[in-house]
Each structure stands twice: as C-alpha cells, then as structure tokens.
Design a protein around this motif. Structure first.
Motif, PDB file in Angstrom:
ATOM      1  N   ALA A  49       0.833  -1.209   0.000  1.00  0.00           N
ATOM      2  CA  ALA A  49       0.000   0.000   0.000  1.00  0.00           C
ATOM      3  C   ALA A  49       0.866   1.258   0.000  1.00  0.00           C
ATOM      4  CB  ALA A  49      -0.920   0.000   1.214  1.00  0.00           C
ATOM      5  N   LEU A  50       1.949   1.244   0.788  1.00  0.00           N
ATOM      6  CA  LEU A  50       2.823   2.420   0.839  1.00  0.00           C
ATOM      7  C   LEU A  50       3.547   2.614  -0.495  1.00  0.00           C
ATOM      8  CD1 LEU A  50       4.345   2.115   4.436  1.00  0.00           C
ATOM      9  CD2 LEU A  50       2.650   3.777   3.645  1.00  0.00           C
ATOM     10  N   ARG A  51       3.951   1.503  -1.104  1.00  0.00           N
ATOM     11  CA  ARG A  51       4.631   1.620  -2.400  1.00  0.00           C
ATOM     12  C   ARG A  51       3.679   2.184  -3.463  1.00  0.00           C
ATOM     13  NH1 ARG A  51       9.093  -1.797  -5.167  1.00  0.00           N
ATOM     14  NH2 ARG A  51       9.225  -0.581  -7.050  1.00  0.00           N
ATOM     15  N   ASP A  52       2.460   1.661  -3.524  1.00  0.00           N
ATOM     16  CA  ASP A  52       1.479   2.169  -4.494  1.00  0.00           C
ATOM     17  C   ASP A  52       1.238   3.661  -4.299  1.00  0.00           C
ATOM     18  OD1 ASP A  52       1.138  -0.294  -5.574  1.00  0.00           O
ATOM     19  OD2 ASP A  52      -0.837  -0.671  -4.698  1.00  0.00           O
ATOM     20  N   GLN A  53       1.095   4.048  -3.038  1.00  0.00           N
ATOM     21  CA  GLN A  53       0.821   5.452  -2.738  1.00  0.00           C
ATOM     22  C   GLN A  53       2.009   6.322  -3.142  1.00  0.00           C
ATOM     23  OE1 GLN A  53      -2.078   6.561  -1.834  1.00  0.00           O
ATOM     24  NE2 GLN A  53      -1.433   8.687  -1.729  1.00  0.00           N
ATOM     25  N   ALA A  54       3.232   5.852  -2.858  1.00  0.00           N
ATOM     26  CA  ALA A  54       4.434   6.614  -3.229  1.00  0.00           C
ATOM     27  C   ALA A  54       4.483   6.797  -4.742  1.00  0.00           C
ATOM     28  CB  ALA A  54       5.689   5.889  -2.725  1.00  0.00           C
ATOM     29  N   GLU A  55       4.162   5.729  -5.493  1.00  0.00           N
ATOM     30  CA  GLU A  55       4.190   5.825  -6.959  1.00  0.00           C
ATOM     31  C   GLU A  55       3.165   6.840  -7.455  1.00  0.00           C
ATOM     32  OE1 GLU A  55       3.663   1.846  -8.336  1.00  0.00           O
ATOM     33  OE2 GLU A  55       5.698   1.262  -7.797  1.00  0.00           O
ATOM     34  N   GLN A  56       1.965   6.793  -6.885  1.00  0.00           N
ATOM     35  CA  GLN A  56       0.923   7.743  -7.303  1.00  0.00           C
ATOM     36  C   GLN A  56       1.341   9.186  -7.058  1.00  0.00           C
ATOM     37  OE1 GLN A  56      -3.147   7.367  -5.931  1.00  0.00           O
ATOM     38  NE2 GLN A  56      -2.959   5.145  -6.044  1.00  0.00           N
ATOM     39  N   ARG A  85      14.705   2.245  -5.034  1.00  0.00           N
ATOM     40  CA  ARG A  85      15.755   2.392  -4.013  1.00  0.00           C
ATOM     41  C   ARG A  85      15.185   2.150  -2.630  1.00  0.00           C
ATOM     42  NH1 ARG A  85      17.437   7.001  -6.897  1.00  0.00           N
ATOM     43  NH2 ARG A  85      16.669   8.493  -5.376  1.00  0.00           N
ATOM     44  N   VAL A  86      13.981   2.643  -2.379  1.00  0.00           N
ATOM     45  CA  VAL A  86      13.416   2.573  -1.028  1.00  0.00           C
ATOM     46  C   VAL A  86      12.648   1.258  -0.806  1.00  0.00           C
ATOM     47  CG1 VAL A  86      11.783   3.642   0.577  1.00  0.00           C
ATOM     48  CG2 VAL A  86      13.326   5.074  -0.795  1.00  0.00           C
ATOM     49  N   PHE A  87      11.811   0.868  -1.780  1.00  0.00           N
ATOM     50  CA  PHE A  87      10.940  -0.293  -1.575  1.00  0.00           C
ATOM     51  C   PHE A  87      11.473  -1.570  -2.203  1.00  0.00           C
ATOM     52  CE2 PHE A  87       8.063   3.265  -0.834  1.00  0.00           C
ATOM     53  CZ  PHE A  87       7.404   2.851   0.309  1.00  0.00           C
ATOM     54  N   GLY A  88      12.590  -1.470  -2.933  1.00  0.00           N
ATOM     55  CA  GLY A  88      13.177  -2.670  -3.509  1.00  0.00           C
ATOM     56  C   GLY A  88      12.660  -2.952  -4.894  1.00  0.00           C
ATOM     57  N   VAL A 167       8.679   7.019   2.960  1.00  0.00           N
ATOM     58  CA  VAL A 167       7.716   6.216   3.731  1.00  0.00           C
ATOM     59  C   VAL A 167       6.738   7.135   4.475  1.00  0.00           C
ATOM     60  CG1 VAL A 167       7.472   4.679   5.731  1.00  0.00           C
ATOM     61  CG2 VAL A 167       9.175   4.179   3.964  1.00  0.00           C
ATOM     62  N   VAL A 168       7.245   8.188   5.101  1.00  0.00           N
ATOM     63  CA  VAL A 168       6.381   9.082   5.877  1.00  0.00           C
ATOM     64  C   VAL A 168       5.429   9.836   4.954  1.00  0.00           C
ATOM     65  CG1 VAL A 168       6.349  11.149   7.349  1.00  0.00           C
ATOM     66  CG2 VAL A 168       7.973   9.296   7.813  1.00  0.00           C
ATOM     67  N   LEU A 169       5.922  10.285   3.800  1.00  0.00           N
ATOM     68  CA  LEU A 169       5.056  10.979   2.843  1.00  0.00           C
ATOM     69  C   LEU A 169       3.915  10.068   2.399  1.00  0.00           C
ATOM     70  CD1 LEU A 169       4.577  13.478   0.977  1.00  0.00           C
ATOM     71  CD2 LEU A 169       5.996  12.315  -0.733  1.00  0.00           C
ATOM     72  N   ALA A 170       4.250   8.836   2.016  1.00  0.00           N
ATOM     73  CA  ALA A 170       3.219   7.891   1.551  1.00  0.00           C
ATOM     74  C   ALA A 170       2.235   7.588   2.680  1.00  0.00           C
ATOM     75  CB  ALA A 170       3.871   6.607   1.045  1.00  0.00           C
ATOM     76  N   ALA A 171       2.736   7.426   3.903  1.00  0.00           N
ATOM     77  CA  ALA A 171       1.874   7.101   5.044  1.00  0.00           C
ATOM     78  C   ALA A 171       0.896   8.235   5.319  1.00  0.00           C
ATOM     79  CB  ALA A 171       2.721   6.813   6.284  1.00  0.00           C
ATOM     80  N   ARG A 172       1.375   9.469   5.219  1.00  0.00           N
ATOM     81  CA  ARG A 172       0.503  10.613   5.511  1.00  0.00           C
ATOM     82  C   ARG A 172      -0.616  10.748   4.500  1.00  0.00           C
ATOM     83  NH1 ARG A 172       3.653  15.875   7.609  1.00  0.00           N
ATOM     84  NH2 ARG A 172       4.787  14.880   9.304  1.00  0.00           N
ATOM     85  N   ARG A 213      11.886  18.834  -2.810  1.00  0.00           N
ATOM     86  CA  ARG A 213      12.711  18.516  -3.979  1.00  0.00           C
ATOM     87  C   ARG A 213      11.929  17.650  -4.953  1.00  0.00           C
ATOM     88  NH1 ARG A 213      17.818  15.178  -2.595  1.00  0.00           N
ATOM     89  NH2 ARG A 213      18.079  16.839  -1.069  1.00  0.00           N
ATOM     90  N   TRP A 214      11.212  16.654  -4.434  1.00  0.00           N
ATOM     91  CA  TRP A 214      10.495  15.709  -5.306  1.00  0.00           C
ATOM     92  C   TRP A 214       9.266  16.346  -5.942  1.00  0.00           C
ATOM     93  CZ3 TRP A 214      10.405  11.738  -0.781  1.00  0.00           C
ATOM     94  CH2 TRP A 214      11.676  11.177  -0.634  1.00  0.00           C
ATOM     95  N   LEU A 215       8.506  17.037  -5.137  1.00  0.00           N
ATOM     96  CA  LEU A 215       7.191  17.504  -5.597  1.00  0.00           C
ATOM     97  C   LEU A 215       7.185  18.963  -6.009  1.00  0.00           C
ATOM     98  CD1 LEU A 215       5.005  15.741  -2.876  1.00  0.00           C
ATOM     99  CD2 LEU A 215       5.574  14.917  -5.158  1.00  0.00           C
TER     100      LEU A 215
END
Ligand SMILES: [Zn+2]
Length: 219
Positions: A49-56, A85-88, A167-172, A213-215
C-alpha cells in the motif's frame, strides 16, 4: 551504517479486512491471523500500500519505473529510481524490513470480528453478478488501531533520510489500507509516524526538504 527506525501507529475509522489463508466457518474470505491467533495487518499489505501510494504521488514529478511488471521495472542497479531504491526491486531487495502490525480496538484491546455479506460486482457492466454472493470476515465497525515498526540499515545518512521521507510521505497521504474500500472498508483516519536514526529523533524539516525537492513544493 546508519540504523533507521520508523514507528507507525495506524488508525482506521471503518472496519478492516485483508484476506488471509485461514479457514473460518461461514466466511469465504477470513481475516489474516498470526500464529498466536491475533488479528494482524500483514507486513506485505502495508509495504504494498505504501509503495502504491508513493508511486501515485511521485509520478509526473520524478522519474519512476512501471511496477509491478518486472519487465518494466528498473534494470540498471547503478541507477534505480527513487521507489525501487526505497521499496526494492526484483533485482535488489529493499533495505527496509516491514513487520506485521497487531490490530487492536481503541481502549478495548481485543479485536472482535463479524461476517459481512458481499456481492460481486461486474466492473464492466456495473451490475451485480448473479450467484456471486460471498461472506467476508471484518473487524467490527468502529476505530481499530495497529502499531508496527519499519527499520533498516543504510550505507549513509542521506540514504536513510530519503527512505524515511518517502515512507512518511506515503503514510501521511494514504487514504485507505486493506481490501474493500468501495464497500466502505479500510478507510484510515491517520497514520502517525516517528522516525529515529541511530536512536536520535529525525526532525520533520529534514524530511520536508526531500518532499520539496520531489514535488516542487514550497511556493
Ligand atoms: Zn524503479
């Protein structure tokens, strides 16, 4: 090596379901239970779920590959995208280790469950499919919580910070976790996070630098 630890407290405002492989009388889809019979949020569900959210969140802002198709994911180990890099990645496992989170009811503790009837809906025709009634075990309605820890050892402080920030960004930003959100299951109230590096608290401002930086945030 730098030790990163992210403590998460997840709070749901609706009932919750993830399908386990346990058999329960009267349910076609039973909740996941651990060896000691406690109900859990599986580590794999949380990570997915965190990986999907990070990608979105990142798509369109920084380059990321097209998971989950292994043929479309980063192949150059020297040049992995941020999410890999983060989620493998099939070629390089994540440095983060995810653990199951035990589900608890707020102020009560022990989880109670119920069986709900579901009807399979044809996505194409948007209509119920005849003969496709099934039964799902969910937590009883009302607030459910889970606590878990994500941790890992990183070669540098920068790599640890980058992982924490993603991870924190995706979780929020994660709206729901678990199956059946169209049926009103798994909606989150919040995920609270606390990060430490080698035991020292990691300041929110350190993470915000990465988000900007990312967004391209800020102004
Ligand atoms: Zn990638």
């Amino acid at each position: 090596m730098v030790h990163l630890k992210i403590a998460l407290r997840l709070k749901w405002r609706t009932a919750f379901h993830t399908t386990g492989n346990r058999w329960r009388w009267g349910a076609d889809k039973a909740l996941v239970q651990r060896y000691d019979d406690t109900y859990v949020l599986p580590a794999t569900s949380l990570k997915g779920a965190l990986r999907d959210q990070a990608e979105q969140l990142l798509r369109g802002h920084v380059h990321i590959c097209n998971a989950p198709d292994p043929g479309q994911m980063c192949s150059d180990l020297e040049n992995l995208c941020l999410v890999c890099r983060v989620f493998g990645n099939p070629r390089r496992p994540s440095l983060l280790r995810f653990q199951d989170g035990v589900l608890r009811r707020k102020n009560i503790g022990e989880i109670e469950t119920q069986i709900r009837a579901g009807v399979a809906i044809s996505r194409r025709r948007r209509a119920a499919v005849p003969q496709r009634l099934y039964f799902v075990e969910t937590t009883v309605a009302g607030p459910v919580e889970a606590q878990t820890v994500i941790e890992g050892f990183f070669p540098s402080q920068q790599e640890a910070e980058e992982a924490a920030a993603l991870v924190v960004l995706a979780a929020r930003m994660l709206p729901a976790l678990g199956a059946g959100r169209t049926r009103g299951l798994g909606w989150l109230e919040a995920i609270e996070t606390e990060c430490t590096m080698d035991g020292q608290p990691l300041a929110g401002t350190a993470l915000e630098r990465y988000w900007n930086r990312w967004l391209g945030g800020g102004q």
